[in-house]
Design an enzyme around this catalytic site. Structure first.
Site, PDB file in Angstrom:
ATOM      1  N   ASP A 116      33.516  29.931  39.853  1.00 27.96           N
ATOM      2  CA  ASP A 116      34.217  30.733  38.851  1.00 27.96           C
ATOM      3  C   ASP A 116      33.721  30.332  37.475  1.00 27.96           C
ATOM      4  O   ASP A 116      33.400  29.159  37.238  1.00 27.96           O
ATOM      5  CB  ASP A 116      35.729  30.556  38.935  1.00 27.96           C
ATOM      6  N   ASP A 165      28.430  30.742  36.305  1.00 25.57           N
ATOM      7  CA  ASP A 165      28.371  32.196  36.206  1.00 25.57           C
ATOM      8  C   ASP A 165      27.965  32.740  37.576  1.00 25.57           C
ATOM      9  O   ASP A 165      26.861  32.464  38.063  1.00 25.57           O
ATOM     10  CB  ASP A 165      27.347  32.587  35.141  1.00 25.57           C
ATOM     11  N   ASP A 170      34.915  39.359  45.132  1.00 25.61           N
ATOM     12  CA  ASP A 170      36.180  39.993  44.751  1.00 25.61           C
ATOM     13  C   ASP A 170      36.141  40.090  43.226  1.00 25.61           C
ATOM     14  O   ASP A 170      36.730  39.291  42.514  1.00 25.61           O
ATOM     15  CB  ASP A 170      37.355  39.145  45.233  1.00 25.61           C
ATOM     16  N   CYS A 214      40.327  45.536  42.565  1.00 30.61           N
ATOM     17  CA  CYS A 214      41.710  46.041  42.493  1.00 30.61           C
ATOM     18  C   CYS A 214      41.757  47.178  41.477  1.00 30.61           C
ATOM     19  O   CYS A 214      42.723  47.364  40.750  1.00 30.61           O
ATOM     20  CB  CYS A 214      42.687  44.936  42.137  1.00 30.61           C
TER      21      CYS A 214
END
Length: 322
Positions: free
Chosen positions: A98, A126, A227, A279
């Site tokens: 992350d 990154d 994700d 999402c």
């Protein structure tokens, strides 16, 4: 958590709420939004943890098996990592990446809380440029090992109570990084590794050895999850934040998602499986990204594309390489 199904009745009695099975997502139970579990014994003992159904669906589609080496390029805040490690069992590894150090630190806390970090390592990096290989500790294949001499010190077992000198060096390194632009040549910051993650006893030279395209085909990751950070437009509350962030950041997020997908696929071994999920409900962050990616990668096979599984899930796309 897997293995705690027999204790459902006891958990329901403690939180004074009936757990409802999520029929379309095996192993998941839903709670009313007014039920708080953070102070319950079941939560504190690690028998249950909260995870959004959309995140759970993305991990489930990965079809993780014991022995897999899994990469999560957008790992924070950590619930997906916990689920991956639960599914992994006693073999294989999970690498969490992350770009936000404070969010990845939350992942570390979560792994320690649930005692799930034994086969995990966490890198502040990154995700669009991350290039480190999985540590296949059970494999002795020369093609997956470094060919140069190791003269640097080896990693000891990880502890949160590091010696003062080591903490000082780490603080100085972070200060230096904050004063200069981050380049792709800099090594990712390793902030956690488990006892059986393959890091203990390894030299820094080997840990930070990047993979060539040839090595990736046989020594890359078995499963990759992208994700991707998106506009979160499935939630009105998230959309309202763009009033402060600025609407021009929408396009940047779309471009970053494509870069993450490209790099995740680059690190996938032949025959491996990648899941791209968001999402967002927008075509630009789902269908358009997938279409562009497939145009660029002739070796990618689109195994599954599921749109609008549930109101809170926008899209899950699976790819394999051959």
């Amino acid at each position: 958590k897997p293995g705690s199904e027999a204790e459902i009745e006891g958990i329901e009695a403690e939180i004074k709420c009936k757990l409802e099975k999520v029929n379309w997502l095996p192993g998941f139970y839903s709670l009313r939004p007014d039920i708080l579990i953070a102070n319950s014994k079941s939560y504190l003992d690690g028998k249950i943890y909260g995870i959004d159904a959309a995140s759970g669906a993305a991990v489930s589609v990965l079809n993780i098996s014991p022995g897999d080496h899994v990469l999560d390029l957008c790992a924070a805040p950590g619930a997906k990592l916990c689920m991956m490690l639960d599914l992994l069992g006693d073999s294989g590894s999970v690498t969490g990446v992350d770009v936000a150090r404070h969010r990845l630190a939350a992942c570390r806390t979560m792994l320690q809380k649930y005692s799930l970090g034994d086969r995990c390592r966490l890198f502040v990096a990154d995700g669009t440029t991350f290039s480190l290989a999985p540590l296949r500790v059970d494999s002795r294949s020369r093609s997956c090992e470094s060919s140069f001499e190791e003269k640097d010190e080896r990693f000891r077992e990880w502890t949160s109570r590091r010696p003062w000198k080591e903490r000082k060096r780490a603080a100085k390194a972070r200060e230096t990084m904050s004063l200069q632009s981050v380049t792709t040549s800099e090594n990712p910051e390793l902030i956690f590794y488990g006892r059986h993650s393959g890091v203990v006893g390894l030299s820094k030279n080997k840990l930070y050895k990047t993979m060539s395209d040839l090595e990736v085909s046989s020594c890359g990751y078995d499963k990759v999850l992208v994700d991707a950070e998106c506009t979160h437009d499935g939630s009105v509350k998230h959309i309202q934040k763009f009033e402060n962030w600025g609407w021009t950041t929408l396009q940047r997020r779309v471009l970053d998602a494509l870069k993450l997908l490209r790099n995740g696929f680059r690190l996938l071994k032949v025959g491996g499986l990648l899941v791209y999920s968001t999402c967002s409900l927008t075509v630009a962050q789902n269908e358009d990204i997938v279409e562009q990616f497939l145009k660029e990668n002739a070796s990618a096979e689109n195994r599954l594309f599921v749109a609008a599984l549930q109101p809170r899930i926008s899209a899950v796309a699976c790819f394999t390489t051959f």
